[in-house]
Design a protein around this motif. Structure first.
Motif, PDB file in Angstrom:
ATOM      1  N   PHE A   1       0.834  -1.205   0.000  1.00 28.40           N
ATOM      2  CA  PHE A   1       0.000   0.000   0.000  1.00 28.40           C
ATOM      3  C   PHE A   1       0.870   1.256   0.000  1.00 28.40           C
ATOM      4  CE2 PHE A   1      -1.972   3.382   2.567  1.00 28.40           C
ATOM      5  CZ  PHE A   1      -3.061   3.667   1.770  1.00 28.40           C
ATOM      6  N   LEU A   2       1.941   1.256   0.798  1.00 24.40           N
ATOM      7  CA  LEU A   2       2.839   2.416   0.832  1.00 24.40           C
ATOM      8  C   LEU A   2       3.547   2.594  -0.504  1.00 24.40           C
ATOM      9  CD1 LEU A   2       4.422   2.118   4.402  1.00 24.40           C
ATOM     10  CD2 LEU A   2       2.635   3.688   3.627  1.00 24.40           C
ATOM     11  N   TRP A   3       3.918   1.490  -1.155  1.00 23.23           N
ATOM     12  CA  TRP A   3       4.545   1.598  -2.477  1.00 23.23           C
ATOM     13  C   TRP A   3       3.579   2.224  -3.483  1.00 23.23           C
ATOM     14  CZ3 TRP A   3       6.967  -3.945  -2.317  1.00 23.23           C
ATOM     15  CH2 TRP A   3       8.238  -3.861  -1.734  1.00 23.23           C
ATOM     16  N   ALA A   4       2.339   1.773  -3.478  1.00 21.07           N
ATOM     17  CA  ALA A   4       1.357   2.314  -4.410  1.00 21.07           C
ATOM     18  C   ALA A   4       1.058   3.778  -4.105  1.00 21.07           C
ATOM     19  CB  ALA A   4       0.074   1.485  -4.358  1.00 21.07           C
ATOM     20  N   LEU A   5       0.904   4.100  -2.813  1.00 19.28           N
ATOM     21  CA  LEU A   5       0.610   5.474  -2.424  1.00 19.28           C
ATOM     22  C   LEU A   5       1.758   6.405  -2.762  1.00 19.28           C
ATOM     23  CD1 LEU A   5      -1.122   7.589  -0.919  1.00 19.28           C
ATOM     24  CD2 LEU A   5       0.007   6.854   1.193  1.00 19.28           C
ATOM     25  N   SER A   6       2.982   6.036  -2.390  1.00 19.46           N
ATOM     26  CA  SER A   6       4.132   6.902  -2.638  1.00 19.46           C
ATOM     27  C   SER A   6       4.402   7.063  -4.126  1.00 19.46           C
ATOM     28  CB  SER A   6       5.371   6.349  -1.926  1.00 19.46           C
ATOM     29  OG  SER A   6       5.638   5.025  -2.349  1.00 19.46           O
ATOM     30  N   GLY A   7       4.263   5.970  -4.883  1.00 13.52           N
ATOM     31  CA  GLY A   7       4.465   6.073  -6.326  1.00 13.52           C
ATOM     32  C   GLY A   7       3.448   6.976  -6.986  1.00 13.52           C
TER      33      GLY A   7
END
Length: 246
Positions: free
Chosen positions: A27-33
Motif C-alpha cells: 500500500f505504501l509503495w502504491a501510495l508513494s508512487g
C-alpha cells in the motif's frame, strides 16, 4: 515433543500474517508512487547552479596575473569565474580550494554576506535567514563539505545551499521537493539517508514477497479438488449430437 508438521494449514496461517505485513508495504509503495507521479516535475527538480545568470567576465588585461598570487604556482587547477557579480580565481591546491579576487588577488572567504549575495542570483524573493551547516543535511545530501543554507520568504519556502568553500550554489529546494522526498523515503524504504535502494530492509521485503508468491501458488493448487473439475468431466462425457444430412 510434538513435531511441527508442514501442512497446507500451517502454510496458510504463515501466508496470512506475512501477507498482512507485506500488504501494508504494498500500500505504501502504491501510495508513494502515485504521489510522486502527481507532483510537478519542474517544482520537484528545483534549481541548480546552471540556472544562475552569471555576469559577463572582464577581459584578461583588466585582471591580475594569476602567477602573481601567492600559492597559485603550486595549484593543480585554476578557473576564472563569477562569484556574486565579481570575477574570482578558483584555485585547486593540495589543501583544498581557495578563492582570490581576480582584480586584486586578495583571498576571499565565503561568509554569510557573500553566501547571501550568491544565493540571491537564484530568486528575487527576500531572504528570511541564513544558517551555517558544518556538513550536508538530507536536502543537500548529494554534495559534501560545509555549506550555507539561505532560506527565502517565498510561497515555496525555498532554500538555497551555497558551498562554504567555493561559493557555488549547490542546489535549491522547496516544499514540493520536500513532499516528493518524503514519499521517496517511503518508496525505497531508506528511512535514514534516503539514497539506497538495496539496503537490508528492502532486500528482506523482496525475499518475503518472493516467498509469499511461492506459498500463494502452493495454496492455490492445494485449494482445488476433484469436485472443482466436475464440470469438465461432464462436458467430455456428453454425447455428440448426430449429424443429419439432407
Amino acid at each position: 515433543m510434538k513435531r511441527l508438521r508442514l501442512s497446507p494449514l500451517l502454510f496458510r496461517r504463515i501466508h496470512k500474517w506475512i501477507g498482512l505485513i507485506l500488504g501494508l508495504q504494498f500500500f505504501l509503495w502504491a501510495l508513494s508512487g502515485s504521489m510522486m507521479a502527481l507532483l510537478d516535475m519542474k517544482q520537484v527538480g528545483g534549481h541548480d547552479a546552471a540556472e544562475i545568470h552569471a555576469h559577463p567576465l572582464p577581459t584578461p588585461d583588466r585582471l591580475i596575473d594569476p602567477a602573481r598570487i601567492p600559492g597559485v604556482r603550486q595549484a593543480s587547477g585554476l578557473v576564472l569565474r563569477d562569484l556574486a557579480g565579481s570575477p574570482v580565481y578558483e584555485v585547486r591546491t593540495e589543501d583544498g580550494i581557495r578563492l582570490f579576487g581576480a582584480h586584486d588577488g586578495h583571498p576571499i572567504r565565503i561568509d554569510a554576506a557573500l553566501a547571501k549575495a550568491a544565493a540571491s542570483q537564484m530568486t528575487e524573493a527576500p531572504i528570511r535567514d541564513v544558517v551555517a551547516l558544518p556538513k550536508p543535511n538530507l536536502e543537500a545530501r548529494e554534495h559534501s563539505g560545509p555549506m550555507w543554507r539561505i532560506n527565502f520568504a517565498d510561497a515555496a519556502n525555498s532554500s538555497a545551499y551555497v558551498s562554504a568553500e567555493t561559493g557555488r550554489v549547490l542546489v535549491m529546494r522547496g516544499d514540493t521537493w520536500r513532499t516528493w522526498d518524503f514519499f521517496w523515503m517511503l518508496h525505497n524504504m531508506d528511512y535514514v539517508s534516503r539514497t539506497s535502494f538495496n539496503h537490508p530492509l528492502i532486500i528482506f521485503v523482496a525475499f518475503g514477497t518472493l516467498w509469499l508468491s511461492g506459498t500463494g501458488f502452493y495454496l492455490l493448487f492445494k485449494s482445488f479438488g476433484r469436485a472443482d473439475f466436475r464440470w469438465l468431466r461432464r462436458r467430455r462425457s456428453r454425447p455428440e449430437a448426430p449429424v443429419t444430412t439432407i
